[in-house]
Design an enzyme around this catalytic site. Structure first.
Site, short mmCIF file in Angstrom:
data_model
loop_
_atom_site.label_atom_id
_atom_site.label_comp_id
_atom_site.label_asym_id
_atom_site.label_seq_id
_atom_site.Cartn_x
_atom_site.Cartn_y
_atom_site.Cartn_z
N LYS A 81 0.84 -1.15 0.17
CA LYS A 81 0.08 0.00 0.10
C LYS A 81 0.91 1.16 -0.10
CE LYS A 81 -1.73 -0.96 4.09
NZ LYS A 81 -1.16 -2.33 4.19
N ARG A 129 -0.54 -8.58 13.14
CA ARG A 129 -1.18 -7.93 12.23
C ARG A 129 -1.90 -8.50 11.11
NH1 ARG A 129 4.32 -5.00 10.80
NH2 ARG A 129 3.07 -4.01 9.15
P1 AP5 Z 1 4.89 -1.74 1.86
O1 AP5 Z 1 4.53 -0.87 0.86
O2 AP5 Z 1 5.68 -1.30 2.90
O3 AP5 Z 1 3.60 -2.33 2.08
P2 AP5 Z 1 2.41 -1.66 3.05
O4 AP5 Z 1 0.99 -2.23 2.53
O5 AP5 Z 1 2.35 -0.21 3.40
O6 AP5 Z 1 2.70 -2.58 4.50
P3 AP5 Z 1 2.65 -2.02 5.87
O7 AP5 Z 1 3.44 -2.86 6.99
O8 AP5 Z 1 3.10 -0.67 6.11
O9 AP5 Z 1 1.20 -1.96 6.43
P4 AP5 Z 1 0.71 -1.89 7.65
O10 AP5 Z 1 -0.96 -1.61 7.23
O11 AP5 Z 1 0.94 -3.10 8.53
O12 AP5 Z 1 1.37 -0.88 8.39
P5 AP5 Z 1 0.79 0.62 8.64
O13 AP5 Z 1 2.07 1.47 8.86
O14 AP5 Z 1 -0.14 1.36 8.18
O15 AP5 Z 1 5.89 -3.04 1.21
C1 AP5 Z 1 6.29 -4.06 1.94
C2 AP5 Z 1 7.47 -4.47 1.45
O16 AP5 Z 1 7.37 -5.12 0.17
C3 AP5 Z 1 8.45 -3.37 1.29
O17 AP5 Z 1 9.93 -3.89 1.66
C4 AP5 Z 1 8.48 -3.19 -0.08
O18 AP5 Z 1 9.62 -2.57 -0.79
C5 AP5 Z 1 7.92 -4.52 -0.76
N1 AP5 Z 1 7.17 -4.48 -1.98
C6 AP5 Z 1 6.27 -3.70 -2.25
N2 AP5 Z 1 5.54 -3.89 -3.42
C7 AP5 Z 1 6.11 -4.94 -3.87
C8 AP5 Z 1 6.15 -5.84 -5.03
N3 AP5 Z 1 5.14 -5.60 -5.88
N4 AP5 Z 1 7.08 -6.83 -5.35
C9 AP5 Z 1 7.97 -7.07 -4.39
N5 AP5 Z 1 8.05 -6.17 -3.18
C10 AP5 Z 1 7.34 -5.21 -2.92
O19 AP5 Z 1 0.38 0.42 10.37
C11 AP5 Z 1 1.39 0.25 11.38
C12 AP5 Z 1 0.68 0.14 12.65
O20 AP5 Z 1 0.18 1.33 12.90
C13 AP5 Z 1 -0.50 -0.56 12.66
O21 AP5 Z 1 -0.33 -2.07 12.94
C14 AP5 Z 1 -1.39 -0.10 13.80
O22 AP5 Z 1 -0.81 -0.53 15.10
C15 AP5 Z 1 -1.08 1.45 13.56
N6 AP5 Z 1 -1.97 2.28 12.70
C16 AP5 Z 1 -1.90 2.56 11.61
N7 AP5 Z 1 -2.93 3.15 10.68
C17 AP5 Z 1 -3.91 2.93 11.88
C18 AP5 Z 1 -5.38 3.10 11.82
N8 AP5 Z 1 -5.89 3.70 11.13
N9 AP5 Z 1 -5.96 2.70 12.82
C19 AP5 Z 1 -5.30 2.29 13.92
N10 AP5 Z 1 -4.09 2.01 14.16
C20 AP5 Z 1 -3.37 2.28 13.04
#
Ligand code: AP5
Ligand code: MG
Length: 213
Positions: A13, A171
């Site tokens: 994402k 997660r």
């Molecule tokens: P990446 O683009 O980093 O993936 P992502 O979907 O953004 O994954 P996240 O881990 O950031 O999602 P998340 O939802 O768990 O975390 P968030 O920060 O929102 O890609 C992943 C990896 O794969 C990278 O190394 C990338 O380079 C690679 N990659 C990407 N595309 C690829 C492809 N096509 N092929 C190969 N490799 C690829 O949330 C973290 C925490 O914050 C949550 O657990 C929660 O505690 C809190 N939080 C955040 N938002 C909220 C909310 N709205 N409400 C409550 N708590 C929240």
């Protein structure tokens, strides 16, 4: 144009949201990035959020919703934005919907980046993140030009605290229970589009751009 990115943790994402923000010249708004910057800066909000994030749990809605609504009310969001990591449950989606409809507005596209669990676990271990600007890399798929250093802002890259295998498992579970129902929510609103997130990141991007036009 107002876009919501949906997908499991590690689905890509953030990677896609950054590319979209650049192409369409709209802000990339990630609640996860906002929390991580606050943790890095040692703010009260950061301390509170960290308790939940380190366990792979959602940060309570009372904290998250206010931060998100403040952020999208800023001037730079007037043309639109790409939301990454928000909404993450039905109550958050309802609040966003209400806030937008008061302005006579709505989400235009919800893009679900679909990736099976096996791929996710592999991606997380190789991810490196910049806590200053939110850029994301992967040691194999998307390496930075200089090892351990962010191409965009020159800061040090780190393995996120919540990318440990046990936390990733939590997660994924939280995603299935609380976030996946949003696929139905946005399908009913007629704005949901699925893309295959197992493809190369540029192919995923092309598929999304074809939807947005
Ligand atoms: P990446 O683009 O980093 O993936 P992502 O979907 O953004 O994954 P996240 O881990 O950031 O999602 P998340 O939802 O768990 O975390 P968030 O920060 O929102 O890609 C992943 C990896 O794969 C990278 O190394 C990338 O380079 C690679 N990659 C990407 N595309 C690829 C492809 N096509 N092929 C190969 N490799 C690829 O949330 C973290 C925490 O914050 C949550 O657990 C929660 O505690 C809190 N939080 C955040 N938002 C909220 C909310 N709205 N409400 C409550 N708590 C929240
Ligand atoms: Mg992300």
């Amino acid at each position: 144009m107002k876009i919501v990115m949906l997908g499991a943790p590690g689905a890509g994402k953030g990677t896609q949201a950054q590319m979209l923000a650049k192409k369409y010249d709209i802000p990339h708004v990630s609640t996860g990035d906002i929390f991580r910057m606050n943790i890095k800066n040692g703010t009260e909000l950061g301390m509170e959020a960290k308790k939940y994030m380190d366990q792979g749990l959602l940060v309570p809605d009372e904290l998250t919703v206010r931060i998100l609504l403040d952020r999208v009310a800023r001037e730079d969001c007037r043309k639109g934005y790409v939301l990454d990591g928000f909404p993450r449950n039905i109550p958050q989606a309802d609040v966003l919907d209400e806030a937008l409809s008061k302005l006579g507005d709505k989400i235009d596209y919800a893009i679900n980046v679909d990736v099976p669990d096996e791929n996710i676990i592999r991606r997380m271990g190789g991810r490196r993140a910049c806590l200053s600007c939110g850029a994301t890399y992967h040691i194999e798929h998307v390496p930075p030009k200089k090892e351990g250093i962010c191409d965009k802002c020159g800061q040090e890259l780190v393995l996120r605290d919540d990318d440990k295998p046990e936390t990733v498992k939590n997660r994924l579970q939280v995603y299935k229970e609380q976030t996946q129902p949003l696929i139905d929510f946005y399908t009913k609103k007629g704005v949901l589009h699925n893309v295959d997130g197992t493809k190369d990141m540029n192919e995923v991007f092309e598929a999304i751009v074809a939807i947005l036009g």
